[in-house]
Write a protein that holds these residues in place. Structure first.
Motif, PDB file in Angstrom:
ATOM      1  N   ILE A  46      13.876  34.234  31.036  1.00 40.86           N
ATOM      2  CA  ILE A  46      14.674  33.718  29.877  1.00 40.86           C
ATOM      3  C   ILE A  46      16.070  33.903  29.770  1.00 40.86           C
ATOM      4  O   ILE A  46      17.047  33.023  29.898  1.00 40.86           O
ATOM      5  N   PHE A  47      16.225  35.350  29.681  1.00 38.65           N
ATOM      6  CA  PHE A  47      17.634  35.960  29.661  1.00 38.65           C
ATOM      7  C   PHE A  47      18.484  35.231  30.938  1.00 38.65           C
ATOM      8  O   PHE A  47      19.609  34.923  30.723  1.00 38.65           O
ATOM      9  N   ILE A  96      17.116  31.653  39.820  1.00 44.16           N
ATOM     10  CA  ILE A  96      17.041  33.203  39.693  1.00 44.16           C
ATOM     11  C   ILE A  96      16.112  33.616  38.536  1.00 44.16           C
ATOM     12  O   ILE A  96      15.290  34.429  38.637  1.00 44.16           O
ATOM     13  N   GLY A  97      16.138  32.694  37.584  1.00 45.59           N
ATOM     14  CA  GLY A  97      15.130  33.024  36.325  1.00 45.59           C
ATOM     15  C   GLY A  97      13.863  32.469  36.702  1.00 45.59           C
ATOM     16  O   GLY A  97      12.811  33.104  36.082  1.00 45.59           O
ATOM     17  N   GLY A  98      13.673  31.480  37.389  1.00 46.11           N
ATOM     18  CA  GLY A  98      12.138  31.112  37.789  1.00 46.11           C
ATOM     19  C   GLY A  98      11.458  32.192  38.177  1.00 46.11           C
ATOM     20  O   GLY A  98       9.936  32.355  38.042  1.00 46.11           O
ATOM     21  N   ALA A 102      13.317  37.491  22.679  1.00 47.83           N
ATOM     22  CA  ALA A 102      14.197  38.588  23.114  1.00 47.83           C
ATOM     23  C   ALA A 102      14.938  38.352  24.105  1.00 47.83           C
ATOM     24  O   ALA A 102      16.108  38.751  24.000  1.00 47.83           O
ATOM     25  N   GLY A 103      14.726  37.473  25.114  1.00 51.49           N
ATOM     26  CA  GLY A 103      15.718  36.937  26.051  1.00 51.49           C
ATOM     27  C   GLY A 103      16.865  36.340  25.466  1.00 51.49           C
ATOM     28  O   GLY A 103      18.123  36.723  25.632  1.00 51.49           O
ATOM     29  N   ILE A 104      16.591  35.324  24.515  1.00 51.71           N
ATOM     30  CA  ILE A 104      17.748  34.673  23.973  1.00 51.71           C
ATOM     31  C   ILE A 104      18.539  35.475  23.103  1.00 51.71           C
ATOM     32  O   ILE A 104      19.750  35.348  22.919  1.00 51.71           O
ATOM     33  N   LEU A 105      17.762  36.396  22.276  1.00 54.31           N
ATOM     34  CA  LEU A 105      18.605  37.584  21.698  1.00 54.31           C
ATOM     35  C   LEU A 105      19.512  38.270  22.128  1.00 54.31           C
ATOM     36  O   LEU A 105      20.763  38.805  21.798  1.00 54.31           O
ATOM     37  N   LEU A 110      16.064  24.976  24.639  1.00 55.86           N
ATOM     38  CA  LEU A 110      15.491  24.989  25.827  1.00 55.86           C
ATOM     39  C   LEU A 110      14.847  26.290  26.119  1.00 55.86           C
ATOM     40  O   LEU A 110      13.799  26.286  26.965  1.00 55.86           O
ATOM     41  N   GLY A 111      15.419  27.559  26.061  1.00 59.56           N
ATOM     42  CA  GLY A 111      14.846  28.728  26.024  1.00 59.56           C
ATOM     43  C   GLY A 111      13.374  28.787  25.474  1.00 59.56           C
ATOM     44  O   GLY A 111      12.413  29.399  26.102  1.00 59.56           O
ATOM     45  N   LEU A 112      13.174  28.403  24.157  1.00 59.15           N
ATOM     46  CA  LEU A 112      11.882  28.639  23.529  1.00 59.15           C
ATOM     47  C   LEU A 112      10.974  27.580  24.058  1.00 59.15           C
ATOM     48  O   LEU A 112       9.762  28.059  24.188  1.00 59.15           O
ATOM     49  N   GLY A 113      11.626  26.432  24.469  1.00 60.14           N
ATOM     50  CA  GLY A 113      10.492  25.476  25.177  1.00 60.14           C
ATOM     51  C   GLY A 113       9.894  25.923  26.524  1.00 60.14           C
ATOM     52  O   GLY A 113       8.758  25.810  26.719  1.00 60.14           O
ATOM     53  N   VAL A 114      10.864  26.495  27.269  1.00 60.87           N
ATOM     54  CA  VAL A 114      10.367  26.928  28.805  1.00 60.87           C
ATOM     55  C   VAL A 114       9.211  28.262  28.361  1.00 60.87           C
ATOM     56  O   VAL A 114       8.468  28.266  29.112  1.00 60.87           O
TER      57      VAL A 114
END
Length: 416
Positions: A36-37, A299-301, A357-360, A384-388
């Motif tokens: 997510i980060f 990359i994130g996937g 945590a990644g969004i933070l 988007l981050g929380l949804g994924v």
């Protein structure tokens, strides 16, 4: 009411599982956090970069068409400059005729600029300044950020009077701790009266007119200093479209027809001028950012995939450790959907926790001050981050949750 109790029970079980195995949970959620980060940081940088680029490109105007000698070039492929080299520059005569004959425009202006000029005032001088000559309606078709003083009046432009608007850096250099409005400076050996100062712009990510290092004067005064036209400094005619002309198609057709008539082009002749539009630059930029955004997903996937397997592993272990409890719950009347939702909620909760945590981490990075580009975490990227994260948690926990809900209560209650 039963659904509220179900959510509360599921949350309590999830929290107990998290606290009971802190190290295992942390290591498993690390993949989701990194994934997510990676995704949100790339999207945040892309959004911030795109926003700053578009802001930096605001100088090219909105709903405008440029009539120029050279067409803008974006993307790959060769640029046939030899076809355009012999084209004449737009002239003041063509501008006057367009101004008189156009009916689909909401304003028209002509301007020309030249770099590497020196402004002087007493013993102070400012070198490598950009000098621009503009017609009166230039501030109607383009953004002219005058902070102090005023813009030109029609009489000054028509008569080509020696008045000038200067940038903030020019004002600070030539008139330190003084009010520049009303002062005089020498440009190209001629004296000009300062009538305005541009708003300080700072560094531009994409370039554009360097308003901080600029001097703007009436076009006719500029023409007296530098020959403009076919054999002199190049000029640009800019035409602003009307709100009732979406896509500016009617304006483009009308402008092209009038320009071809002015230049005496026959029907089979190619245009001897270019009609450039800001959308050409916008489309090129959008294509670039789409590629960067796709790279962020790739990359994130991979990191999220690892994190998803980690959460699935946690859930399988959790089901095995709590098989006896599941049997007791089912023997007391718990339905299959209760057990299913309980473990599914736990999986989603853990995944969203890792995503948060990644969004933070991304948010903390946005707090680092940047001179060239302001970086901000948008609400859409947070969602988007929380949804994924929620989707990954659901996919990772669905199989363990189904297995737990289908356990035979007798066999489950006898397990150790």
């Amino acid at each position: 009411m039963i659904y509220i109790r179900l959510v509360a029970e599921s949350f309590r079980f999830a929290w107990q599982a998290l606290r009971a195995n802190m190290l295992r949970t942390f290591l498993s959620l690390l993949g989701v956090t990194i994934g997510i980060f990676a995704i949100i940081s790339v999207f945040t940088l892309v959004d911030s970069l795109e926003r700053n680029v578009r802001d930096s490109m605001s100088f090219i105007g909105e709903k405008v068409i440029y009539v120029q000698k050279w067409p803008w070039a974006f993307g790959g492929g060769g640029y046939p400059w030899w076809k355009y080299f012999q084209r004449p520059e737009p002239t003041i005569r063509e501008f006057r005729q367009l101004e008189r004959r156009l009916t689909m425009d909401d304003g028209i202006a002509i301007f020309s600029d030249r770099g590497s000029n020196t402004f002087k005032s007493g013993n102070n001088s400012f070198s490598d300044a950009t000098l621009m000559g503009v017609s009166y309606q230039f501030n109607n078709v383009m953004e002219v950020p005058v902070e102090r003083g005023r813009y030109f009046i029609p009489q000054e432009v028509d008569a080509g009077r020696n008045v000038i608007i200067i940038g903030s850096e020019v004002a600070e250099t030539l008139f330190p701790r003084q009010e520049p409005i009303g002062q005089q400076i020498k440009v190209g050996g001629q004296r000009f009266s300062i009538i305005g100062v541009f708003e300080k712009q700072g560094e531009s990510l994409f370039g554009g007119p360097p308003f901080d290092q600029m001097g703007m004067m009436p076009y006719m005064a500029y023409s007296k200093m530098f020959a403009t036209g076919p054999n002199g400094v190049g000029s640009t005619i800019v035409v602003k479209g009307r709100e009732d002309d979406p896509g500016l198609l009617e304006l483009e057709y009308e402008t092209r027809g009038i320009m071809r008539t002015i230049r005496g082009l026959r029907p089979r002749d190619e245009d001897s001028f270019a009609m450039n539009r800001p959308e050409m630059a916008t489309q090129a930029i959008s294509g670039f950012f789409e590629v960067v955004g796709l790279a962020g997903w790739v990359i994130g996937g991979f990191a999220i995939l690892v994190g998803g397997f980690g959460i699935a592993n946690i859930m399988f272990v959790s089901v095995k450790e709590r098989t006896n409890i599941i049997g007791i719950q089912k023997s007391l009347g718990a339905k299959n959907y209760f057990i299913l939702f309980q473990f599914l909620f736990e999986s989603v909760f853990l995944s969203v926790l890792g995503g948060a945590a990644g969004i933070l981490l991304v948010f903390l990075l946005t707090l680092i001050p940047q001179d060239m580009m302001a970086v901000g975490l948008s609400a859409s990227n947070i969602i988007l981050g929380l949804g994924v994260s929620a989707v990954i948690g659901m996919l990772s926990g669905i199989i363990p949750a189904v297995l737990a809900s289908n356990l035979d209560p007798v066999i489950a209650i006898r397990s150790k």
